[in-house]
Design an enzyme around this catalytic site. Structure first.
Site, PDB file in Angstrom:
ATOM      1  N   GLU A  53       0.656  -1.683   0.195  1.00 47.31           N
ATOM      2  CA  GLU A  53      -0.037   0.227  -0.425  1.00 47.31           C
ATOM      3  C   GLU A  53       0.945   1.061   0.166  1.00 47.31           C
ATOM      4  O   GLU A  53       0.298   2.224  -0.148  1.00 47.31           O
ATOM      5  CB  GLU A  53      -1.317   0.287   0.832  1.00 47.31           C
ATOM      6  CG  GLU A  53      -1.959  -0.904   1.350  1.00 47.31           C
ATOM      7  CD  GLU A  53      -2.046  -2.215   1.580  1.00 47.31           C
ATOM      8  OE1 GLU A  53      -0.454  -2.837   1.620  1.00 47.31           O
ATOM      9  OE2 GLU A  53      -2.530  -3.237   1.493  1.00 47.31           O
ATOM     10  N   PHE A 115     -11.758  -7.017  14.081  1.00 46.01           N
ATOM     11  CA  PHE A 115     -10.484  -7.700  13.074  1.00 46.01           C
ATOM     12  C   PHE A 115      -9.994  -6.885  12.289  1.00 46.01           C
ATOM     13  O   PHE A 115     -11.287  -5.682  11.883  1.00 46.01           O
ATOM     14  CB  PHE A 115     -11.152  -9.200  12.499  1.00 46.01           C
ATOM     15  CG  PHE A 115      -9.771  -9.324  11.089  1.00 46.01           C
ATOM     16  CD1 PHE A 115      -8.685  -9.676  12.083  1.00 46.01           C
ATOM     17  CD2 PHE A 115     -10.144  -9.114  10.247  1.00 46.01           C
ATOM     18  CE1 PHE A 115      -8.064 -10.356  10.987  1.00 46.01           C
ATOM     19  CE2 PHE A 115      -9.564  -9.682   9.453  1.00 46.01           C
ATOM     20  CZ  PHE A 115      -8.233 -10.170   9.865  1.00 46.01           C
ATOM     21  N   GLN A 116      -8.683  -6.435  12.076  1.00 47.11           N
ATOM     22  CA  GLN A 116      -8.001  -4.812  11.021  1.00 47.11           C
ATOM     23  C   GLN A 116      -9.045  -3.625  11.495  1.00 47.11           C
ATOM     24  O   GLN A 116      -9.113  -2.748  10.402  1.00 47.11           O
ATOM     25  CB  GLN A 116      -8.538  -6.040   9.634  1.00 47.11           C
ATOM     26  CG  GLN A 116      -7.533  -6.818   9.739  1.00 47.11           C
ATOM     27  CD  GLN A 116      -7.251  -7.172   7.930  1.00 47.11           C
ATOM     28  OE1 GLN A 116      -8.622  -6.362   7.213  1.00 47.11           O
ATOM     29  NE2 GLN A 116      -6.097  -7.854   8.158  1.00 47.11           N
ATOM     30  N   LYS A 165     -17.268  -0.520   5.715  1.00 46.32           N
ATOM     31  CA  LYS A 165     -17.966  -1.627   5.559  1.00 46.32           C
ATOM     32  C   LYS A 165     -19.234  -1.328   5.076  1.00 46.32           C
ATOM     33  O   LYS A 165     -19.786  -1.940   4.026  1.00 46.32           O
ATOM     34  CB  LYS A 165     -17.160  -2.565   5.799  1.00 46.32           C
ATOM     35  CG  LYS A 165     -17.688  -3.472   5.069  1.00 46.32           C
ATOM     36  CD  LYS A 165     -16.779  -5.067   5.007  1.00 46.32           C
ATOM     37  CE  LYS A 165     -17.190  -6.204   4.090  1.00 46.32           C
ATOM     38  NZ  LYS A 165     -16.980  -7.454   3.868  1.00 46.32           N
ATOM     39  N   MET A 483      25.195   7.879   0.950  1.00 50.15           N
ATOM     40  CA  MET A 483      24.469   9.336   1.145  1.00 50.15           C
ATOM     41  C   MET A 483      24.365   9.289   2.414  1.00 50.15           C
ATOM     42  O   MET A 483      25.168  10.059   3.351  1.00 50.15           O
ATOM     43  CB  MET A 483      22.752   9.741   1.179  1.00 50.15           C
ATOM     44  CG  MET A 483      22.525  11.479   1.856  1.00 50.15           C
ATOM     45  SD  MET A 483      23.901  12.229   0.750  1.00 50.15           S
ATOM     46  CE  MET A 483      23.037  12.923  -0.300  1.00 50.15           C
TER      47      MET A 483
END
Ligand code: FAD
Ligand code: TPP
Lengths: 586, 184
Positions: A53, A115-116, A165, A483
């Protein structure tokens, strides 16, 4: 007229279409399945399935920066949303317009550690311009449209819409709220005329003027950049750009001094230090640019054009603030300049240019050429020679290669250079590159990468292959986090703590494993050939270009130092030891 | 450092030196009364390291769903300008007023002050409460709860005087403020 109720997911898709969205970068999960279902049933919006993501957001950033449109992201709740956080922060720092749709557990479960579940609006509040949690279906279409408005108005930035949802499944009428006036957020774009007059007055009397232009010009759009270019040429003043402003003014124009700042050009930094009138257009006096604040351009009168009042007088006190959009301000400036028939002090200006040309003559990008090993600078010079007549877009990862790309590649137009400036996110370049490629399928898109950075989102090779996106990844492989190694060499007594890129993969085989093409250049003599092969290959390519492991990036203003304390190269004897004060800075 | 003519842009931009002394300002912020708006304001202050000396919030216009947040903060003039500009940037913010600089204004705070004691101390606390026009809102044989309203300084003074007289608990609202005169 009664409108047929449709599901929340369908409302979202309709709103996206009405906003002109043609592509979404996303990754599915339980909490966004209704939305994925709605996407499945239509063919107006293309969905690009990413592999992480974070990459979805960077891809949307590349898409947005190269088109001027809002980039759109779709991720699931919980881990989907938390994975997106780095990308959102990146977009916030670089003022990139993004709308990120996140799934959320159903409203009745919010707060139950379902959940989640993650407190997405809580987590993303500091890393977005604004965010929404849609708790009622009646608010849905308004909030989606408003999110686009907020993302692109004023100073652009990322906006999250958290979508439980059950809201995606509830039914309601869709109303197109596009173009509706916002009840509180209406940033002005037109400047205060009197302030513009003052700015022109200062410019008219300048003896050592300097344009300092930044990413805000690119945010303002290609037309604004064209107008600005015309105006700069009208004045004959020198013009330097920030890392984010590259391309806003043609890089090869004789008035361009190139990049300013920590790894900017010698002539840019000295001009900034010595100028008497500084005309900042859409840049934000970032610490990479100002160096030591108390020694920053001590003798200049400072004009600052910015759409965001909070950018003004934040780091540096300015004399003439002008709040407004670059395009509008420059238009007004030109109008007044012409109306008053301003003739800058030609004699002073020519003395100033003489001085600048002396600085230019130091040739600050000079490096020691080599026959034995490919110098990273040389590799970029050869790359530039091969692509400069093509329609090319460049993205970068973060590190020395990024700075060398900024120094050695020239950009003649805005929106062709995408890099992570404010956050400096390794792993940005590859996903950003395919975001650009999706928007410009026929163009050449190259990610100039370091071998360490590319590993941060290497999984995105799969995305390239799946969608046949012919992105070229040009790795300047110095086997070090260059760097970091450079700072350790210069600031920490050469104690190279954990900065060696050990156990690197064979990038050629890696490319092949993903189903892409891999090429390698190890000798100076192979370089041109490999570049030509890369350009001739129709699909995605990784070039593993082995470069000098010890090369440092110069010029460099050590942290905490002033512009006139710049290090020009490894042999620069003017180098003072870095102060305690400088050591704590990043 | 650099001294130069301060050309002001509108009224917003006081070009001032960073080294200036810290000032206390009361800032009034009119916001949409929506979920998370207070978190945005507080997060802005904590995230950017600004001070909050006091903060009050309540809905002030039910029909328009507007709330007023009153923040007392301190910082150099440059920081105060930043705070106001940062607040104005928040999407649900309608208006930001610096009551300290924009004309005369009124500030009030309310405190509930519990004092425990008997005999002479109890009598004395009543006497002082009278002087401060504090009301008794709860009483037992051995305690009072005073309600008092006034400026922060006055509330402080009252609490200090109650200290030796058996002060055991205080609850304060924080500052609410409004501009004087006919304009909103
Ligand atoms: C390793 C590394 C090294 C770096 N070295 C350098 C360096 O040497 N030199 C350098 O310049 N940078 C360097 N950077 C980048 C640096 O950190 C900043 O990201 C960059 O300097 C900021 O560019 P900017 O000032 O143009 O502002 P941006 O971040 O592009 O911000 C744009 C400004 O314009 C305003 N704006 C937006 N839209 C408009 C509009 N329509 N009209 C008017 N104003 C608008 C915004 O409010 C904002 O103030 C480096 C980064 C990294 C990772
Ligand atoms: C996500 C992230 N982690 C850490 C850093 C700190 N950092 C900046 S540059 C750099 C090294 C980059 O190495 P490489 O990609 O090989 O590029 P090079 O400097 O060698 O060109 C690191 C670790 C960062 N910018 N981003």
């Amino acid at each position: 007229m009664a409108v047929e109720p449709i599901t929340g997911a369908e409302i979202i898709v309709k709103a996206l279409i009405d906003q002109g969205v043609d592509v979404i970068f996303g990754y599915p999960g339980g909490a966004v399945l209704p939305l994925y279902d709605a996407l499945f049933k239509q063919n107006r919006i293309k969905h690009i399935l990413v592999r992480h993501e974070q990459a979805a957001v960077h891809a949307a950033e590349g898409y947005a920066r190269s088109t001027g449109k809002v980039g759109v992201v779709l991720v699931t709740s919980g881990p989907g949303a938390t994975n997106a956080v780095t990308g959102l922060t990146d977009a916030l720092m670089d003022s990139i317009p993004i709308v990120c749709l996140t799934g959320q557990v159903p409203t009745h479960l919010i707060g139950n550690d379902a959940f989640q579940e993650a407190d997405t609006t809580g987590i993303t509040r500091p890393c977005t311009k604004h965010n929404y949690l849609v708790k009622a279906i009646e608010d849905l279409s308004r909030k989606v449209h408003e999110a686009f408005y907020v993302a692109k108005s004023g100073r652009p930035g990322p906006v999250v819409i958290d979508l439980p949802k059950d809201i995606q499944q509830a039914k309601y009428e869709y109303v197109n709220h596009a173009g509706q006036k916002h009840r509180s957020y209406n940033p002005p774009v037109r400047p205060d005329r009197a302030q513009v007059e003052k700015a022109i007055e200062a410019m008219a009397h300048a003896k050592r003027p300097l344009f300092y232009i930044g990413g805000g010009c690119i945010n303002s759009g290609p037309q604004a950049c064209a107008l600005l270019t015309e105006f700069v040429r009208m004045t004959g003043f020198p013009c330097t750009q920030t890392l984010m402003g590259l391309g806003a003014f043609p890089g090869s124009d004789p008035l361009s001094l190139g990049m300013v700042g920590m790894h900017g050009m010698y002539e840019s930094n000295l001009a900034m230090h010595d100028c008497d009138v500084m005309i900042n257009i859409g840049a934000r006096f970032d610490d990479r640019v100002t160096g030591k604040l108390t020694a920053f351009s001590p003798g200049s009168k400072k004009i600052h054009v910015d759409i965001d009042p909070s950018s003004i007088n934040k780091n540096i006190r300015v004399d003439i603030p002008v709040v407004g959009d670059v395009g509008h301000v420059v238009e007004e400036m030109m109008r007044i300049w012409k109306a008053r028939q301003i003739k800058p002090d030609a004699k002073a200006l020519s003395t100033w240019w003489d001085q600048i040309n002396k600085w230019r003559a130091r040739d600050c990008l000079k490096y020691r050429p080599s026959e034995q090993v490919i110098k990273p600078q040389y590799a970029l010079q050869r790359l530039y020679a091969a692509i400069k007549d093509k329609d090319f877009y460049i993205t970068t990862e973060v590190g020395q290669h990024q700075m060398w790309a900024a120094q050695f590649l020239k950009f003649e137009q805005p929106n062709h250079w995408m890099t992570s400036g404010g956050l400096g996110t390794m792993g940005y370049g590859l996903p950003a590159a395919y975001g650009v490629q999706v928007a410009h399928p026929e163009s050449l898109v190259i990610d100039v990468a370091g071998e360490a950075s590319i590993m941060m989102n290497i999984q995105e090779m799969s995305t390239l292959v799946q969608y046949r996106l012919p992105v070229k990844i040009f790795i300047l492989n110095n086997k070090w986090m260059g760097m970091v190694r450079q700072w350790q060499e210069l600031l920490h007594g050469g104690r190279y703590s954990e900065s060696y890129s050990d156990a690197l993969p064979d990038f050629v085989k890696l490319a092949e494993a993903f189903g892409a093409k891999g090429l390698r250049a190890e000798k100076v003599g192979e370089l041109d050939d490999v570049i030509a092969k890369m350009l001739a290959t129709p699909g995605p390519v990784i070039v593993d270009c082995a470069v000098d492991e010890r090369e440092n990036c110069f010029p460099m203003i050590p942290s905490g130092a002033a512009h006139n304390e710049m290090l020009l190269g490894p042999d620069d004897q003017s180098a003072k030891p870095i102060s305690e004060e400088g050591m704590v800075l990043v | 450092m650099s001294e130069r003519s301060n050309t002001r842009g509108g009224t917003e931009f006081l070009a001032v030196s960073k080294d200036d002394l810290s000032e206390r300002h009361t800032i009034s912020v009119l916001v949409d009364n929506e979920a998370g708006v207070l978190a945005r304001v507080i997060g802005l202050f904590s995230g950017r390291g600004y001070n909050i000396e006091s903060l009050t919030v309540a809905e002030t216009d039910v029909s328009k769903h507007l709330s007023r947040i009153t923040v007392v903060t301190s910082g150099t003039p440059m920081i105060i300008e930043q705070i106001k500009n940062q607040l104005r940037r928040l999407v649900p913010v309608h208006k930001v007023t610096d009551l300290t600089v924009e004309g005369p204004s009124l500030e009030r705070e309310m405190a509930l002050v519990k004092v425990q004691g008997t005999g002479e101390k109890r009598v004395e606390s009543m006497r002082i409460a009278d002087i401060f026009r504090a009301h008794v809102v709860d009483a037992t044989i051995e305690s009072f709860v005073f309600e008092m309203t006034g400026s922060t300084e006055k509330v402080n003074a009252f609490i200090n005087l109650m200290q030796p007289l058996g002060l055991i608990d205080v609850s304060r609202t924080g500052v609410v403020a409004i501009a004087r005169g006919p304009e909103a």
